[in-house]
Motif scaffolding. Structure first.
Motif, short mmCIF file in Angstrom:
data_model
loop_
_atom_site.label_atom_id
_atom_site.label_comp_id
_atom_site.label_asym_id
_atom_site.label_seq_id
_atom_site.Cartn_x
_atom_site.Cartn_y
_atom_site.Cartn_z
N PRO A 335 0.84 -1.21 0.00
CA PRO A 335 0.00 0.00 0.00
C PRO A 335 0.87 1.25 0.00
CG PRO A 335 -0.88 -1.61 1.53
CD PRO A 335 0.44 -2.16 1.06
N GLY A 336 0.51 2.19 -0.87
CA GLY A 336 1.33 3.37 -1.04
C GLY A 336 2.27 3.29 -2.22
N ILE A 422 -9.65 3.55 1.76
CA ILE A 422 -9.61 5.00 1.64
C ILE A 422 -10.89 5.63 2.20
CG2 ILE A 422 -9.58 6.92 -0.01
CD1 ILE A 422 -7.77 5.11 -1.77
N THR A 423 -12.05 5.01 1.92
CA THR A 423 -13.33 5.61 2.32
C THR A 423 -13.77 5.23 3.72
OG1 THR A 423 -14.63 3.76 1.44
CG2 THR A 423 -14.10 5.57 -0.08
N GLY A 424 -13.31 4.06 4.22
CA GLY A 424 -13.79 3.55 5.49
C GLY A 424 -15.10 2.81 5.39
N TYR A 425 -15.63 2.65 4.19
CA TYR A 425 -16.89 1.94 4.00
C TYR A 425 -16.65 0.47 3.65
CZ TYR A 425 -19.94 6.08 3.82
OH TYR A 425 -20.66 7.22 4.13
N ARG A 470 -8.47 -0.49 9.01
CA ARG A 470 -8.35 0.78 9.73
C ARG A 470 -6.90 1.18 9.94
NH1 ARG A 470 -13.50 2.46 8.95
NH2 ARG A 470 -15.00 0.81 9.54
N GLU A 471 -5.99 0.21 10.01
CA GLU A 471 -4.60 0.55 10.26
C GLU A 471 -3.96 1.31 9.10
OE1 GLU A 471 -4.60 -3.64 8.44
OE2 GLU A 471 -5.83 -2.45 9.82
N LEU A 472 -4.59 1.25 7.92
CA LEU A 472 -4.05 1.96 6.76
C LEU A 472 -4.65 3.35 6.61
CD1 LEU A 472 -3.94 -0.89 4.07
CD2 LEU A 472 -2.05 0.02 5.43
N ALA A 477 -4.90 8.70 4.20
CA ALA A 477 -5.28 10.09 4.43
C ALA A 477 -4.18 11.02 3.92
CB ALA A 477 -5.56 10.34 5.90
N ARG A 478 -2.94 10.67 4.22
CA ARG A 478 -1.82 11.47 3.73
C ARG A 478 -1.72 11.38 2.21
NH1 ARG A 478 0.75 15.90 3.31
NH2 ARG A 478 3.01 15.77 3.07
#
Length: 503
Positions: A335-336, A422-425, A470-472, A477-478
């Protein structure tokens, strides 16, 4: 046993399914095709080879697999990309290639002209939204101004499924869900055409009849039967846009149900129990009377992955194996994408930027990056664009009750997972042939195989739930901040680069 047929004409392929009365898929077939890009910002389909030819090929392939099906077929329903603009003459012959939906950005000047002539407030009240590249009306105005000979010979302006249904039954009728995107020429207050204060010469006679997607529009003519192999007299529905049909296939029909379609672009539909007005989202009637939707769409999603896949292996022609390899490459990068950032706007952007001049980018490349890092950056970029569209619903106080993820792109779990991260959904994935299956559901409901709208859910089963990690959240966000900053800071450079294009 009764059988229904659903066929969907998409941006890059036509798909069809034969479905029995229990919702089981008896046969399915797909036929790929390509988009014509005669110049930057102009995206078109050849209606004869892509739309009608695709429909005929798919139907004949399905009937060949089930020889007795034509006699058992209870109804046919067709969906298509939209809103498209296709002028035809009095004989039903296309006068030019069809102009595609919001990914075609040619009519920016006509948007300004219509806003000035009709008034932005009146357009908002009439159409429920502002004019954007998703609006079909400005594209009609573009034809009138730049191709006056075509406009003068045009008997009707059609969209994809209307053209096919008309060929099948000899009647030209468009569904309300598509007609609503012909703003500013459709009035959602009256559910009828409205040409008041239009500065051009378009007449009501040049617009098709209106109907509901789930209604029977007519029956197969003898000439259509000869061309397709279907039985003369078989009922044909009015038809639907591909995105609402795809939403239906995922069981999206209750208030605040949302579909997120993973296709050549992202398309989002949230079903509502009453109409809404929005400057940034696209309201319309849904597939049935007294149902409504708000929609959003990005300009580029799977088409970015297709572009990258074609670079990796142009001879593969966008095969499933190549897309699977691309997903594996992306999964191998963390990720990233090891500090690599992409912007996916290869054909501008729709929701929420509405910037037809936006373009793609890759930033942070070094000799350490490999194909997997680029693949991960591509996927994360289109996930960020989807997240931006979803945030528009949140900002209007309409967060979804449930999100159903649908479309061929859901096979790329890196892509789907990134959207949730990214969205949390969370997202419920509904696998299957998508819009073509939704077409079959409409057909089954129209002829009584399914008992009304409440019974439609009997054919829908979500397969997987993708939970956000959630840990990502801090990382993404950054990355979102940098994604938005990259777009803003490079936009003037993109404008300057456009001036260097070869005429």
């Amino acid at each position: 046993m009764s059988v229904v047929l659903g066929v969907d004409i998409g941006t890059y392929e036509a798909k069809g399914v034969l479905v029995d009365e229990d919702g089981r898929i008896l046969a399915q077939h797909r036929r790929p095709h390509r988009v014509a890009v005669p110049r930057p910002g102009h995206l078109e389909h050849d209606p004869e080879t892509v739309w009608w030819g695709g429909f005929v090929d798919v139907v004949r392939a399905l009937l060949a697999e089930h020889e007795r099906t034509a006699g058992d077929l209870a109804a046919v329903s067709v969906s298509g990309i939209g809103p498209c603009v296709l002028p035809i003459d009095r004989c039903g012959t296309p006068l030019r290639n069809a102009i595609l939906y919001g990914v075609d950005t040619r009519a920016a000047a006509q948007i300004d002209q219509l806003n000035e002539a009709i008034g932005e407030t009146e357009i908002l009240e009439r159409s429920g939204t502002s004019l954007t590249s998703q609006s079909a009306g400005p594209k009609i105005a573009w034809i009138e101004q730049y191709e006056p000979d075509v406009f003068a010979r045009t008997a009707l302006f059609l969209t994809c499924q209307t053209f096919i249904v008309g060929r099948l039954i000899g009647r030209w009728v468009v569904d309300h869900a598509t007609a609503a995107y012909y703003h500013p020429f459709y009035d959602q207050r009256t559910l009828d055409w409205n040409l008041a204060r239009n500065p051009g010469a378009l007449t009501r006679e040049q617009l098709p009849e209106l109907g509901w997607s789930g209604d029977i529009a007519g029956r197969i003519t003898s000439s259509a039967a000869e061309a397709t192999g279907l039985r003369t007299g078989t009922p044909v529905l009015v038809g639907a846009p591909d995105a609402p049909a795809e939403a239906l296939s995922g069981g999206v029909f209750d208030d605040r149900d949302m579909m997120l379609m993973y296709g050549s672009s992202h398309f989002v539909i949230e079903v509502l129990d009453r109409p809404r007005t929005s400057k940034t989202l696209w309201p319309a009637p849904y597939l049935f009377p007294d149902t409504y939707l708000l929609a959003a769409g990005t300009a580029t999603a799977g088409s970015f992955t297709r572009w990258y896949a074609d670079l990796l292996s142009p001879e593969a022609g966008g095969s499933d194996a190549l897309y699977a390899e691309l997903a594996e490459l992306a999964a191998a990068s963390p990720p990233g994408a090891r500090g690599l950032l992409a912007i996916p706007y290869l054909s501008g952007e729709r929701t929420p930027l509405y910037d037809p001049g936006a373009r793609g980018a890759l930033l942070g490349l070094s000799l350490e990056h490999d194909r997997g890092d680029v693949a991960r950056a591509v996927v994360e970029s289109i996930a960020h664009s989807a997240a931006a569209a979803l945030r528009t619903f949140d900002e209007q106080g309409l967060p979804p009750r449930v999100i159903r993820a649908i479309g061929g792109g859901t096979k790329n779990r890196v892509w789907v997972q990134a959207v949730s991260d990214i969205t949390g959904y969370p997202q419920e994935i509904v696998s299957g042939p998508g819009a073509a299956y939704g077409d079959a559901m409409l057909a089954a409901s129209a002829v009584g195989i399914l008992d009304g709208r409440r019974d439609l859910g009997r054919w829908v089963t979500p397969t997987t739930v993708i939970e956000p990690r959630r840990e990502l959240a801090p990382l993404y966000a950054r990355q979102r901040e940098l994604f938005e900053q990259l777009y803003r800071s490079t936009r003037p450079i993109v404008t300057a680069l456009d001036e260097l294009r070869t005429p």
